[in-house]
Design a protein around this motif. Structure first.
Motif, PDB file in Angstrom:
ATOM      1  N   MET A 146      13.635   2.296  22.958  1.00  0.00           N
ATOM      2  CA  MET A 146      14.657   1.750  22.364  1.00  0.00           C
ATOM      3  C   MET A 146      15.028   0.343  23.208  1.00  0.00           C
ATOM      4  O   MET A 146      14.978   0.308  24.486  1.00  0.00           O
ATOM      5  CB  MET A 146      16.017   2.481  22.645  1.00  0.00           C
ATOM      6  CG  MET A 146      16.789   2.876  21.597  1.00  0.00           C
ATOM      7  SD  MET A 146      18.343   3.708  22.123  1.00  0.00           S
ATOM      8  CE  MET A 146      18.440   5.062  21.023  1.00  0.00           C
ATOM      9  N   SER A 202      14.930   8.440  16.447  1.00  0.00           N
ATOM     10  CA  SER A 202      14.601   8.890  17.736  1.00  0.00           C
ATOM     11  C   SER A 202      15.292   7.972  18.932  1.00  0.00           C
ATOM     12  O   SER A 202      15.405   6.863  18.705  1.00  0.00           O
ATOM     13  CB  SER A 202      13.048   8.917  17.914  1.00  0.00           C
ATOM     14  OG  SER A 202      12.670   9.206  19.191  1.00  0.00           O
ATOM     15  N   GLU A 203      15.654   8.874  19.741  1.00  0.00           N
ATOM     16  CA  GLU A 203      16.406   8.208  21.048  1.00  0.00           C
ATOM     17  C   GLU A 203      15.166   7.439  21.675  1.00  0.00           C
ATOM     18  O   GLU A 203      15.413   6.451  22.537  1.00  0.00           O
ATOM     19  CB  GLU A 203      16.710   9.203  21.930  1.00  0.00           C
ATOM     20  CG  GLU A 203      17.969  10.081  21.480  1.00  0.00           C
ATOM     21  CD  GLU A 203      18.508  11.202  22.182  1.00  0.00           C
ATOM     22  OE1 GLU A 203      17.684  11.401  23.436  1.00  0.00           O
ATOM     23  OE2 GLU A 203      19.557  11.471  22.158  1.00  0.00           O
ATOM     24  N   ASP A 204      14.105   7.520  21.498  1.00  0.00           N
ATOM     25  CA  ASP A 204      12.856   6.558  22.005  1.00  0.00           C
ATOM     26  C   ASP A 204      12.302   5.450  20.963  1.00  0.00           C
ATOM     27  O   ASP A 204      11.292   4.839  21.287  1.00  0.00           O
ATOM     28  CB  ASP A 204      11.627   7.577  22.249  1.00  0.00           C
ATOM     29  CG  ASP A 204      11.728   8.727  23.356  1.00  0.00           C
ATOM     30  OD1 ASP A 204      12.546   8.029  24.330  1.00  0.00           O
ATOM     31  OD2 ASP A 204      11.284   9.772  23.340  1.00  0.00           O
ATOM     32  N   ILE A 236      18.425  10.833  17.795  1.00  0.00           N
ATOM     33  CA  ILE A 236      19.884  10.453  17.968  1.00  0.00           C
ATOM     34  C   ILE A 236      20.993  10.958  17.162  1.00  0.00           C
ATOM     35  O   ILE A 236      20.761  11.586  16.000  1.00  0.00           O
ATOM     36  CB  ILE A 236      19.899   9.025  17.496  1.00  0.00           C
ATOM     37  CG1 ILE A 236      18.824   7.975  17.983  1.00  0.00           C
ATOM     38  CG2 ILE A 236      21.196   8.361  17.451  1.00  0.00           C
ATOM     39  CD1 ILE A 236      18.812   6.695  17.384  1.00  0.00           C
ATOM     40  N   ASP A 238      25.194  10.908  16.341  1.00  0.00           N
ATOM     41  CA  ASP A 238      26.261   9.876  16.780  1.00  0.00           C
ATOM     42  C   ASP A 238      27.278  10.217  15.673  1.00  0.00           C
ATOM     43  O   ASP A 238      27.051  11.194  14.896  1.00  0.00           O
ATOM     44  CB  ASP A 238      25.574   8.402  16.763  1.00  0.00           C
ATOM     45  CG  ASP A 238      25.053   8.017  15.487  1.00  0.00           C
ATOM     46  OD1 ASP A 238      25.227   8.651  14.495  1.00  0.00           O
ATOM     47  OD2 ASP A 238      24.439   7.027  15.327  1.00  0.00           O
ATOM     48  N   GLY A 243      21.361  14.941  15.423  1.00  0.00           N
ATOM     49  CA  GLY A 243      20.114  15.024  15.490  1.00  0.00           C
ATOM     50  C   GLY A 243      19.189  15.870  14.436  1.00  0.00           C
ATOM     51  O   GLY A 243      18.322  15.586  14.257  1.00  0.00           O
TER      52      GLY A 243
END
Lengths: 261, 788
Positions: A146, A202-204, A236, A238, A243
């Motif tokens: 990110m 993705s959080e990545d 992610i 939120d 997710g």
């Protein structure tokens, strides 16, 4: 907004020199940086606009691919890449709104690497090469999480070289408020195999869905994805979706993108 | 009918300046020597303020003065305009609402300090140098948790976080309990009416000015009701008498309720301008608007509908937790009570109704009226539970409604919740809407959707609202601390042109066009001869402003009464000039004629005589032609209507698309059909926004998660379909002179349940029955419901 100096050099060398000052930042459209500065969340001492450098602009079809200057606006890509790489042009034409598309640039978007931006998925799925003032970086090693890339301090993206796939399609499922990608998938089919890149989920940040790539390389049909699933872990979660929802969307959108190819 | 009279779709004269960027909004007003204020706002939800060190900031460039609560020691709190009495007969708990935070911070966005500087950037720079010594406290966010024993208190000096527990109608409670216990069928539904941020296009602005030469203050502000602000701020906050205080609300870019209330920023700039002897201006950023404009809705409700074996409604019981936020905004206590409980009969003959409303303080932005105010919440729970009952009983939702409607021969109809509907014809709007929406042809459309891989559903709602707010003596008994009449002064100039000074305020409604249509129609002159003046306490009679779909019904009626006085006086003048009795004078198409003769005078001949009274009955009447009327309505008005929505759900993603929306409203008589259609479409757009997109969300620490347009989803053009609007069903209001009911809020009131009912219908038809999904029906929520 705090006070800052503003320079608009005409060459890459001048831009690099201007960026040598402490707390100087390059400005390549400013669709993220300017709002952050208005909120006083970022305070560069100097902005170095890259939009005055003609060498960084334009869409140039070449042998086996298309090269897009780093300071080329989305609207220009949408218009001028349509004949050579229609899926890329369509992706560019769907970013933000007309004002964003006429200011924002491909280099700015890639350097920022917003986890919900569209361009990173196109670059990664295409296996494009990011050209900078000092080297060439393969897409697979450019995106490092990110808002994180392989770029060094003061390094400028001068161009992006896209190979042209046999078929490709981008599907963006919009976050209802921002209309960034809640999840977006680019599927690109090359002679040597299929590449699938996912943004927004993705959080990545942007990533390749390798299981789908293998399955689709074997059989380029939506049915090839049956039995595959994306783990919700690391996705992610939120206000706009869990997710598990994003993981589900990755599969749905990949199937639909294949269908649309 | 004269050109541009009642019933004409006259184009809106104000749109020329609005659409060409030439409106004059509060932010367009700049005064010599004007200073700027930046408010340092709390970034935590709950904290004790142990100290505010402004020393360093005070010395920064351009800083004129920094204010904290200490500077407001002699100033009152922001008053609440409505006192609700609880189930025990006790007044609600009413904490002080200080202009600047006093002792504690109670919500993110509360003003902790105010920096006045020569430029806004200087004020912002200095605000960053203010040092706060805060002791963080746990935030109270969830309403039910806030009501538990031992919960942290938002206000230390109150007994609990419960503002009031209101029972209505308390005398019905046992009978309702019994009816539900004995019912053949009870449908139960628990739901959330999602918290919203109004987001008018123009953010709030306040500019205070002080004139030394006559010791008078002027406030320019983005208000829906400048006289109310003058009264509340002058009398209760700052102690400025009304004759020394002028409030001006020029062009205002949308209000939707959120610009009714008296806000701290208004009091601040007026106070500071007088202190500093120079104008002080504040313009809200969009980010500030999210954390300082009063929010809307935010109810958590359990509703139970009892039916007998023949599917007749026998009782309705509701329990609602209503969020007040950290302080009581101007009309907040009235919204979940008198604007909500009184509407729970809906269009139905339900004989027994009881509701218990618990208003709760939390560490969030104050919540108050937002387009519809209480009536959308009542309509939503009622139209959802009726729809759920129909599904449970296996009957057509339209027919279950029809069966339980108040019939048109039953008006006037006294409901068990204290209101009397004067008129209506609910079957007419239902049948009109079913026809326009081609309800019968739905199956074929559903099949076509299925072929494209989509799940199609159809949903309807039938709403009623109480508008034309409100009879003053009645609302006084119910706790209102203000009258709710409206006023108008009609000034006829010597040459016949007319200026109407109205206490109503237009902030998008088109009064400058529709009000002249009424006056022009009554006199028989062209509407272009009539000008509307509003929004300035210096040149309009005391009025209560615009909200609650009240302006044409109450303000328009005041204008009619004043115009009637004008006509009566003009006939006397004409009678004198024509040497006839004024009883024999007829006014038609702008001419005064002696009945049965060809003797006549033009409108302008008579108006000129009023101001040049050479041949004039001076012994009987005064010169001049100017009259004022105050109109206090005898009852609320009761617009009603049927809305039908069709949606397609994408089964892969849960995304809902609104395919069509049909509205059949009964607004009684209509002045300008085009404006009415626009009002309905806009309201439905907001209702679709609430149903599918908008959600104001706090985390457990009281941080606003949806604090910008990146996360708060406003409806856009592409989210709203073409909306078919019909208003051919007209049962005129029986108690106001125009027979009008009001149309401003209907769309926002009636549409959310129609959208949700349509989605529930789509899922049920697809074999994925879901009892309920809370708004907004985002793709993620619909998908989760389908796959739970």
């Amino acid at each position: 907004m705090y006070n800052f100096d503003f320079v608009k050099p005409a060459t890459v060398d001048e831009a690099l020199a201007a960026l040598a000052e402490e707390d100087a930042l390059p400005l390549s459209g400013g669709q993220t940086l300017i709002p952050a500065m208005k909120q006083r969340l970022n305070a560069p001492s100097r902005l170095v606009s890259l939009l005055g450098i003609d060498a960084l602009k334009g869409v140039c079809p070449g042998e086996g691919g298309v090269t897009i200057g780093g300071a080329t606006a989305h609207a220009v890509v949408a218009r001028e890449a349509a004949a050579v790489y229609p899926a890329l042009a369509a992706l560019a034409g769907g970013i933000g709104d007309p004002a964003v598309r006429n200011r924002g640039t491909i280099g700015g978007s890639l350097a920022n690497n917003d986890p919900a931006a569209c361009y990173p998925a196109a670059v990664l799925a295409s296996g494009a090469v990011i050209v900078t003032d000092r080297r060439e970086i393969a897409a697979d090693s450019f995106f490092q999480g990110m808002f994180t890339t392989d770029l060094e301090e003061g390094e400028i993206i001068t161009a992006v070289k896209f190979p042209i796939p046999e078929a490709a399609h981008y599907l963006k499922f919009e976050q209802p408020a921002s209309r960034f990608a809640l999840t977006g998938v680019v599927v690109a089919k090359f002679a040597e195999g299929v590449r699938v890149a996912v943004t927004g989920a993705s959080e990545d940040g942007v990533f390749r869905w390798s299981e789908a790539e293998a399955a689709l390389s074997d059989s380029f049909r939506p049915e090839a994805l049956e039995g595959l699933s994306v783990p919700a872990e690391g996705m992610i979660s939120d206000l706009h979706g869990s997710g598990a929802y994003r993981a589900h969307l990755v599969k749905v959108l990949t199937g639909r993108a294949v269908q649309a190819c | 009918m004269p050109k541009d009279g009642i019933g004409a779709s006259t184009k809106r004269r104000e749109d020329i300046r609005f659409l060409t960027g030439r409106g004059r909004y509060t932010d367009d007003i700049n005064l010599p020597h004007q200073a700027h204020v930046h408010f340092l706002r709390a970034d935590v939800a709950h904290a004790r303020i142990n100290g505010i060190d402004t020393a360093m900031a005070a010395g920064m460039p351009g800083v004129i003065r920094i204010f904290t609560a200490a500077d407001f020691a002699g100033v009152g709190g922001l008053p609440c305009g409505w006192q609700v009495t609880d189930r025990e007969g006790q007044p609600m708990q009413e904490p002080k609402h200080p202009v600047l935070a006093e002792g504690k911070i109670r919500h993110v966005g509360e003003i902790v300090a105010a920096v006045v500087a020569e430029t806004l950037e200087q004020a912002r720079d200095a605000a960053e140098a203010i040092a706060l010594d805060l002791e963080d406290l746990p935030a109270v966010i969830d309403m039910k948790a806030a009501c538990e024993a031992g919960a942290v208190k938002v206000h230390d000096d109150l007994s609990s976080n419960l503002c009031y527990s209101w029972g209505f109608v308390e005398d019905n409670r046992e009978a309702v309990d019994q009816a539900i216990a004995e019912a053949a069928h009870v449908t139960t539904l628990e739901l959330v009416n999602n918290r919203l941020v109004a987001n008018p296009m123009e953010p709030r602005v306040a500019l205070g000015d002080y004139a030394f030469h006559d010791d008078s203050s002027t406030l320019y502000t983005t208000s829906q009701n400048p006289h109310v602000i003058r009264l509340l701020m002058g009398a209760f906050v700052l102690g400025i008498p009304e004759h020394k205080l002028r409030v001006v609300a020029p062009d205002v870019g949308g209000g939707f309720g959120t610009k009714i209330f008296h806000y701290a920023e208004e009091a601040f700039v007026t106070f500071a301008a007088k202190e500093l002897k120079q104008p002080v201006k504040w313009t809200s950023t969009r980010s500030e608007a999210f954390i300082s404009d009063a929010h809307g809705r935010d109810h958590v409700t359990k509703v139970e509908l009892a039916l007998d074996a023949d599917n007749n409604f026998t009782a309705l019981r509701c329990l609602t937790y209503a969020n007040m936020g950290a302080y009581l905004s101007t009309f907040a206590p009235s919204v979940p009570t008198w604007l909500h409980g009184t509407l729970l009969a809906g269009n139905y003959r339900t004989p027994l109704i009881y509701t218990n409303v618990r208003a709760v303080f939390t560490n969030t932005v104050p919540v108050d009226a937002y387009r519809g105010a209480g009536r959308p919440e009542a309509t939503f729970q009622l139209e959802r539970v009726v729809d759920k009952a129909a599904r449970e009983l296996g009957v057509d939702p339209a027919e279950l409604r029809r069966q339980n409607f108040i019939r048109k021969d039953q008006f006037p109809y006294a409901t068990p919740v204290a209101v009397e509907y004067d008129t209506g014809d609910y079957e007419a709007t239902l049948d009109t809407c079913l026809g326009l929406a081609d309800y019968a042809g739905f199956a074929a459309r559903a099949e076509a959707s299925r072929a494209r891989g989509k799940l199609r559903g159809i949903g309807l709602s039938h709403y009623i609202e109480a508008c034309g707010i409100a009879p003053s003596n009645l609302v006084g008994q119910l706790g209102a601390r203000a009258g709710l009449y409206e006023s108008a002064t009609v000034r006829v100039n010597a040459t016949g042109g007319i200026v109407v000074m109205t206490g109503s305020h237009s902030h998008g409604q088109g009064h400058e066009t529709s009000f002249p249509q009424v006056v022009a129609d009554m006199i028989g002159i062209d509407a272009s001869q009539v000008e509307i003046v509003h929004g300035d306490t210096a040149n309009t009679p005391m009025g209560m402003g615009t909200y609650g779909s009240r302006s044409i019904a109450v303000g328009g009626s005041a204008m009619v009464r004043a115009t009637e006085k004008i006509i009566a006086k003009a006939k006397k003048i004409a009678g004198h000039m024509l040497e006839a009795s004024d009883e024999d004078i007829e006014l038609k198409e702008g001419r005064f004629t002696v009945a049965g003769t060809d003797k006549s005078l033009a409108w302008g001949d008579v108006t000129l005589a009023a101001y040049v009274p050479h041949n004039y009955p001076l012994d009987q009447i005064e010169p001049g032609l100017e009259e004022t009327a105050f109109y206090d309505p005898a009852n609320f008005t009761y617009p009603s209507g049927c809305y039908i929505c069709e949606v397609e759900v994408d089964p892969g993603t849960g995304k809902v698309e609104v395919c069509s929306f049909t509205a059949a409203d009964d607004f009684g008589n209509i002045i300008n059909p085009m404006i009415v259609e626009g009002q309905v479409q806009g309201g439905i757009g907001q209702g679709i926004g609430q149903a599918l997109l908008e959600h104001c969300r706090y985390d457990a620490d009281g941080q606003l998660l949806s604090a910008s347009y990146m996360d708060y989803a406003m409806p856009r053009a592409s989210d709203v379909p073409n909306i078919a609007v019909d208003h051919s069903c007209q049962t005129p209001c029986t108690h106001n002179p125009l027979g009008v009911k009001g149309c401003g809020e209907a769309g926002a009131i009636g549409s959310p349940p129609a959208v949700v009912n349509a989605v529930i219908d789509a899922l049920e038809r697809a074999g994925k029955p879901v009892a309920h999904i809370d708004m907004p029906l985002s793709p993620a929520r619909v998908w989760a419901a389908m796959n739970s």
